[in-house]
Design a protein around this motif. Sequence first.
Motif, PDB file in Angstrom:
ATOM      1  N   PRO A  62      48.637  79.702  56.711  1.00 34.62           N
ATOM      2  CA  PRO A  62      48.846  81.106  55.491  1.00 34.62           C
ATOM      3  C   PRO A  62      48.423  82.528  55.591  1.00 34.62           C
ATOM      4  N   ASP A  63      48.091  83.400  55.449  1.00 35.32           N
ATOM      5  CA  ASP A  63      47.410  85.154  55.453  1.00 35.32           C
ATOM      6  C   ASP A  63      46.941  84.929  54.533  1.00 35.32           C
ATOM      7  N   VAL A  64      46.264  85.693  53.888  1.00 33.09           N
ATOM      8  CA  VAL A  64      45.720  86.487  52.684  1.00 33.09           C
ATOM      9  C   VAL A  64      47.127  87.172  51.887  1.00 33.09           C
ATOM     10  N   VAL A  65      48.274  87.674  53.081  1.00 32.90           N
ATOM     11  CA  VAL A  65      49.632  88.435  52.514  1.00 32.90           C
ATOM     12  C   VAL A  65      50.924  87.243  52.171  1.00 32.90           C
ATOM     13  N   THR A  66      49.735  85.851  52.043  1.00 31.80           N
ATOM     14  CA  THR A  66      51.128  84.977  51.858  1.00 31.80           C
ATOM     15  C   THR A  66      50.924  84.481  50.054  1.00 31.80           C
ATOM     16  N   TYR A  67      49.138  84.861  50.231  1.00 34.08           N
ATOM     17  CA  TYR A  67      48.351  83.775  49.217  1.00 34.08           C
ATOM     18  C   TYR A  67      48.667  85.357  48.077  1.00 34.08           C
ATOM     19  N   ASN A  68      48.188  86.351  48.250  1.00 29.80           N
ATOM     20  CA  ASN A  68      48.410  87.331  47.796  1.00 29.80           C
ATOM     21  C   ASN A  68      49.801  87.104  46.921  1.00 29.80           C
ATOM     22  N   THR A  69      51.208  86.961  47.850  1.00 29.73           N
ATOM     23  CA  THR A  69      52.146  87.234  47.512  1.00 29.73           C
ATOM     24  C   THR A  69      52.482  86.012  46.230  1.00 29.73           C
ATOM     25  N   LEU A  70      51.838  85.246  47.164  1.00 29.72           N
ATOM     26  CA  LEU A  70      51.779  84.068  45.902  1.00 29.72           C
ATOM     27  C   LEU A  70      51.595  84.474  44.187  1.00 29.72           C
ATOM     28  N   ILE A  71      50.363  85.130  43.929  1.00 29.92           N
ATOM     29  CA  ILE A  71      49.094  85.082  43.344  1.00 29.92           C
ATOM     30  C   ILE A  71      49.955  86.267  42.118  1.00 29.92           C
ATOM     31  N   THR A  72      50.397  86.924  43.380  1.00 31.12           N
ATOM     32  CA  THR A  72      51.460  88.012  42.145  1.00 31.12           C
ATOM     33  C   THR A  72      52.771  87.699  41.801  1.00 31.12           C
ATOM     34  N   GLY A  73      52.998  86.354  42.214  1.00 29.89           N
ATOM     35  CA  GLY A  73      54.214  85.853  41.074  1.00 29.89           C
ATOM     36  C   GLY A  73      53.686  85.161  40.653  1.00 29.89           C
ATOM     37  N   LEU A  74      53.458  83.789  40.791  1.00 27.79           N
ATOM     38  CA  LEU A  74      52.256  83.525  39.811  1.00 27.79           C
ATOM     39  C   LEU A  74      52.151  84.614  38.328  1.00 27.79           C
ATOM     40  N   CYS A  75      52.114  85.858  38.230  1.00 26.82           N
ATOM     41  CA  CYS A  75      51.514  86.428  37.334  1.00 26.82           C
ATOM     42  C   CYS A  75      52.772  86.958  36.780  1.00 26.82           C
ATOM     43  N   GLU A  76      53.414  87.276  37.271  1.00 27.51           N
ATOM     44  CA  GLU A  76      54.817  88.093  36.931  1.00 27.51           C
ATOM     45  C   GLU A  76      55.719  87.589  36.371  1.00 27.51           C
ATOM     46  N   ALA A  77      55.095  85.475  36.798  1.00 26.04           N
ATOM     47  CA  ALA A  77      55.953  84.402  36.091  1.00 26.04           C
ATOM     48  C   ALA A  77      55.521  83.845  34.274  1.00 26.04           C
ATOM     49  N   GLU A  78      54.303  84.762  34.325  1.00 24.44           N
ATOM     50  CA  GLU A  78      53.310  84.120  33.821  1.00 24.44           C
ATOM     51  C   GLU A  78      52.777  83.277  33.261  1.00 24.44           C
ATOM     52  N   LYS A  79      51.837  82.774  34.735  1.00 23.25           N
ATOM     53  CA  LYS A  79      51.653  81.381  35.251  1.00 23.25           C
ATOM     54  C   LYS A  79      49.876  81.918  35.350  1.00 23.25           C
TER      55      LYS A  79
END
Length: 633
Positions: free
Chosen positions: A293-310
């Motif tokens: 996984p590259d930084v794009v992968t992790y940034n995508t997941l970080i964005t998803g977690l933030c939007e899901a209130e996690k």
Amino acid sequence: MGSMFTWGLEAFFPNNFRGIYQTFFPCLNRNSPQNLHAARILKLGHPVPNTHLLNLLIKSLSSSRNLPRALRLFRRTSAKPDVSTYNSLIRGLLKERMTREAVELWEEMKKRGQEFSPNIVTYTTIMGFLCKNGRVEKALNLFDEMRERGTEPDVVVYTVVISGFCDMGLVDKGLELFGEMGSRGVSPNVVTFSALIHGFCKAGRWKEATGLLSEMAEKGIKPDVFIYTSLIDALCKDGKGKQAMRMLGLMVEKGEEPNTTTYNVLINQLCKEGLIDDAVKFLEKMVQKGKSPDVVTYNTLITGLCEAEKINDAVKLLEEMLEGRRTCKPDARSFNTIIHGFCRRGNINQALNMYEMMAKRGYDCNSMTYTLLIGGLLKIQKASRARDLHKEMIRKGLEPNSFTYSTIINGFCNMGLVDVAEGYLREMKHRGISVDLFDYNALLDAMCRKRMMDRAMNLFHEMGDYCKPDVITFTTLIDGACRIGNFEHAKELLGDMLERGLSPDSITYGTWINRFAKSGQLEEAKKVFEQMITSGFSPDVVAYDTLFHGLRKKGEMGEIIDLLRHMAANNVALDFQVVSTILKCLTIDGDDSTILKYLPSFSKEMSKGDGLSCHELMNELHKSCPELQLQPA
């Protein structure tokens, strides 16, 4: 192999070949500073003895972006150039967007006769540049010219123009050219199919896109990872997540291994659908399959977690990246995403802590970092700290951009600090940053809410020099005029709006209805309501609520019931506010207890998220109060 190549070149050189060769040969290595090595040859004083060496030097200088030096060598050398010399220069010039010089060389080639006539490489280079810059029709003209001059296009030429059409959204023209290829005996390759499939995907034409996959199989051409990823990405963007997963299954079934980009696209889709746990599992599956996984992968997941209130999970993931427990380190965007998540929730202290951690870890805070923090501070009315951060940003050499100023202006407008907001608008202009409609509309809205109509109109006249007002602009001003009771001015603004070719929208009509009803002009409000329906707009629940209040004040029970039936016929979704208003409107002889006793049960039902339709409300009211004759028609 090396000695044979040396022997082949040695025949072209005068004495002392070995020194020149050893100096020049590294130019053929992309990782070496090519222009420096090429310059050494000339500095040694050796003339360029032949076309072959000239082409190697020109290619070296062009590929290393030293075009001025390449042009000087081309014009001053005694060695005779050929078509390859021109092609290398034209390619390099176009890459550096030196179009005037490239066109001059192109015209020069055509004037020098058959020996220097542009070949298929020349045409492909120029057509590729034109297509990438959206000038595909001009590229097609060159395509026809090439044929007229006796050069038949090959698969590369066809693919370049087909890609150009597809990138412009003209996929049918690309398909037409694709058909022509077959009739002329030119076989498409995987890149040709990839361009068309991508074009069909962008247009949402899945049947044609998947049909091309079948055609590829018939021709024995194996779709590559880029084609499958393009299909998966387009399906995801169209909200077809399940189909995208099926395409991934087909991809694996056909023996094509997904790459990091493929996984990133699917992880992003899972996050958008709120399936964060599935996205995390998908990431682990990716790692198990040996993909990094590259930084794009992790940034995508970080964005998803933030939007899901996690957001705490997002912070944990960031910390794992910082500690080296993940496959890559975070970047500024990783931090900014979490800062944005904290600011959106009003947790400004945690956002500032993240900002401090970012600096301590050696990451440069960028304009976006400061803009997000400033917006977060203004959201909780920390104006002084926000202004300090803005000054700090400038002090550190980071220029505020239009987004920064829009955030500041909107923030101060929401706080009602009109003078401060207008001051930043002036500063924005002074710095040469373009002011857009969003900035003006925000400031106009703040002025109108403060009943500063004269200032609002002055700003409105000023904005004409920078951007055109839209429906939101006029609706804001109309509301402002009505707010201070100047309905004549509001009507003049409506006239101005119509003269500019702008039609009122549902919010404009709703504004009129609200202001007329609240000012006691119920007949005017009803006229606007009817006009709204005639214009094809469906009144929202707020418009109905406003009319119910006005009719209640007038004691118009018959009209209240008619309006309620109208709501039911149009299946208007109810909220708690309008249910409360309706029940108050239907009280009999001032006895609230008969109907208002149902308000708590309705409130409880709606708080569960079950919703309540107007039809259901009328049925319930008819059961309890049949004398009102509320049975829906």
